[in-house]
Motif scaffolding. Structure first.
Motif, PDB file in Angstrom:
ATOM      1  N   ASP A   8       0.835  -1.203   0.000  1.00  0.00           N
ATOM      2  CA  ASP A   8       0.000   0.000   0.000  1.00  0.00           C
ATOM      3  C   ASP A   8       0.873   1.257   0.000  1.00  0.00           C
ATOM      4  OD1 ASP A   8      -2.312  -1.456  -0.019  1.00  0.00           O
ATOM      5  OD2 ASP A   8      -2.712  -1.229   2.127  1.00  0.00           O
ATOM      6  N   ASP A   9       1.967   1.249   0.763  1.00  0.00           N
ATOM      7  CA  ASP A   9       2.881   2.396   0.777  1.00  0.00           C
ATOM      8  C   ASP A   9       3.504   2.601  -0.599  1.00  0.00           C
ATOM      9  OD1 ASP A   9       2.339   2.886   3.409  1.00  0.00           O
ATOM     10  OD2 ASP A   9       4.158   1.903   4.177  1.00  0.00           O
ATOM     11  N   LYS A  10       3.880   1.511  -1.245  1.00  0.00           N
ATOM     12  CA  LYS A  10       4.480   1.605  -2.565  1.00  0.00           C
ATOM     13  C   LYS A  10       3.471   2.147  -3.574  1.00  0.00           C
ATOM     14  CE  LYS A  10       6.750  -1.101  -6.108  1.00  0.00           C
ATOM     15  NZ  LYS A  10       7.036  -2.431  -6.608  1.00  0.00           N
ATOM     16  N   LEU A  11       2.232   1.670  -3.487  1.00  0.00           N
ATOM     17  CA  LEU A  11       1.170   2.134  -4.375  1.00  0.00           C
ATOM     18  C   LEU A  11       0.904   3.633  -4.164  1.00  0.00           C
ATOM     19  CD1 LEU A  11      -0.966   1.308  -6.473  1.00  0.00           C
ATOM     20  CD2 LEU A  11      -2.516   0.878  -4.562  1.00  0.00           C
ATOM     21  N   ALA A  12       0.856   4.061  -2.910  1.00  0.00           N
ATOM     22  CA  ALA A  12       0.629   5.476  -2.604  1.00  0.00           C
ATOM     23  C   ALA A  12       1.785   6.334  -3.100  1.00  0.00           C
ATOM     24  CB  ALA A  12       0.427   5.661  -1.105  1.00  0.00           C
ATOM     25  N   THR A  13       3.010   5.846  -2.899  1.00  0.00           N
ATOM     26  CA  THR A  13       4.175   6.600  -3.355  1.00  0.00           C
ATOM     27  C   THR A  13       4.166   6.749  -4.861  1.00  0.00           C
ATOM     28  OG1 THR A  13       5.441   5.757  -1.486  1.00  0.00           O
ATOM     29  CG2 THR A  13       6.694   6.679  -3.315  1.00  0.00           C
ATOM     30  N   GLU A  14       3.843   5.682  -5.576  1.00  0.00           N
ATOM     31  CA  GLU A  14       3.763   5.750  -7.035  1.00  0.00           C
ATOM     32  C   GLU A  14       2.664   6.703  -7.490  1.00  0.00           C
ATOM     33  OE1 GLU A  14       3.422   1.943  -8.906  1.00  0.00           O
ATOM     34  OE2 GLU A  14       5.188   1.165  -7.867  1.00  0.00           O
ATOM     35  N   PHE A  15       1.523   6.689  -6.801  1.00  0.00           N
ATOM     36  CA  PHE A  15       0.425   7.594  -7.155  1.00  0.00           C
ATOM     37  C   PHE A  15       0.862   9.047  -7.031  1.00  0.00           C
ATOM     38  CE2 PHE A  15      -2.981  10.318  -5.508  1.00  0.00           C
ATOM     39  CZ  PHE A  15      -3.814  10.339  -6.615  1.00  0.00           C
ATOM     40  N   PHE A  16       1.515   9.401  -5.928  1.00  0.00           N
ATOM     41  CA  PHE A  16       1.917  10.787  -5.721  1.00  0.00           C
ATOM     42  C   PHE A  16       3.026  11.218  -6.682  1.00  0.00           C
ATOM     43  CE2 PHE A  16      -0.195  10.283  -1.550  1.00  0.00           C
ATOM     44  CZ  PHE A  16      -1.065  11.355  -1.670  1.00  0.00           C
ATOM     45  N   ARG A  18       3.521   9.868  -9.833  1.00  0.00           N
ATOM     46  CA  ARG A  18       3.121   9.757 -11.222  1.00  0.00           C
ATOM     47  C   ARG A  18       1.822  10.500 -11.547  1.00  0.00           C
ATOM     48  NH1 ARG A  18       2.523   4.104 -11.942  1.00  0.00           N
ATOM     49  NH2 ARG A  18       0.457   4.432 -11.138  1.00  0.00           N
ATOM     50  N   ASP A  19       0.799  10.413 -10.682  1.00  0.00           N
ATOM     51  CA  ASP A  19      -0.536  10.890 -11.048  1.00  0.00           C
ATOM     52  C   ASP A  19      -0.974  12.185 -10.366  1.00  0.00           C
ATOM     53  OD1 ASP A  19      -0.934   8.664 -12.698  1.00  0.00           O
ATOM     54  OD2 ASP A  19      -1.486   7.442 -10.972  1.00  0.00           O
ATOM     55  N   TYR A  20      -0.560  12.427  -9.153  1.00  0.00           N
ATOM     56  CA  TYR A  20      -1.070  13.570  -8.383  1.00  0.00           C
ATOM     57  C   TYR A  20      -0.242  14.815  -8.654  1.00  0.00           C
ATOM     58  CZ  TYR A  20      -2.506  16.459  -4.457  1.00  0.00           C
ATOM     59  OH  TYR A  20      -2.968  17.485  -3.681  1.00  0.00           O
ATOM     60  N   HIS A  21      -0.909  15.905  -9.010  1.00  0.00           N
ATOM     61  CA  HIS A  21      -0.243  17.181  -9.264  1.00  0.00           C
ATOM     62  C   HIS A  21      -0.795  18.202  -8.281  1.00  0.00           C
ATOM     63  CE1 HIS A  21       1.479  15.499 -12.880  1.00  0.00           C
ATOM     64  NE2 HIS A  21       0.270  15.083 -13.229  1.00  0.00           N
ATOM     65  N   ASP A  22       0.000  18.554  -7.311  1.00  0.00           N
ATOM     66  CA  ASP A  22      -0.409  19.514  -6.288  1.00  0.00           C
ATOM     67  C   ASP A  22      -0.477  20.915  -6.891  1.00  0.00           C
ATOM     68  OD1 ASP A  22      -1.029  20.801  -3.969  1.00  0.00           O
ATOM     69  OD2 ASP A  22       0.934  20.556  -3.037  1.00  0.00           O
ATOM     70  N   ARG A  23      -1.600  21.611  -6.704  1.00  0.00           N
ATOM     71  CA  ARG A  23      -1.760  22.957  -7.249  1.00  0.00           C
ATOM     72  C   ARG A  23      -1.290  24.028  -6.269  1.00  0.00           C
ATOM     73  NH1 ARG A  23      -7.469  24.090  -8.969  1.00  0.00           N
ATOM     74  NH2 ARG A  23      -7.868  23.453  -6.859  1.00  0.00           N
TER      75      ARG A  23
END
Length: 127
Positions: A8-16, A18-23
């Motif tokens: 789950d930590d690895k999945l969350a790290t990859e999401f942040f 690769r996919d999440y763009h902080d505005r």
């Protein structure tokens, strides 16, 4: 169970990554109330305030305005009038006419403003 949390930590790290763009602060713009925005507007206006110049004698003001009128040069005036934010009022324009202690100033939008010499604190030519 520990293996499940590591994935789950690895999945969350990859999401942040690769996919999440902080505005950044843009996402907080919707939370401002009208009181906040008006206070910020006043604060920014106060930062941009022009320093009040010393009161010029009426004779000097009159002489400068007459010279600017003859030369048809624009002037920058500070008035003895405070706006709603307690900031000294400034006016830019060309002297369109002079009559005793009254002047007519043509503003940039082709409107006219009538002033008395006692309303003017300081004058300089815009070069």
């Amino acid at each position: 169970m520990i293996l499940h949390q590591a994935s789950d930590d690895k999945l969350a790290t990859e999401f942040f990554h690769r996919d999440y763009h902080d505005r950044g602060m843009l996402k907080w713009g919707g939370f401002y109330l009208s009181d906040h925005t008006s206070a910020l507007t006043k604060m920014h206006a106060a930062e941009q305030v022009e320093q009040a110049q010393p009161q010029q004698p009426v004779i000097e003001i009159s002489r400068e305005l007459a010279a600017a009128w003859h030369a048809q040069q624009p002037v920058h005036l500070q008035l003895n009038i405070l706006d709603d934010n307690q900031v000294i009022t400034t006016v830019d324009g060309i002297v369109a006419g002079v009559n005793e202690d009254h002047i007519v100033l043509r503003l940039a939008n082709d409107r006219f403003r009538y002033l008395t010499l006692t309303e003017i604190r300081w004058v300089t030519w815009v070069r």
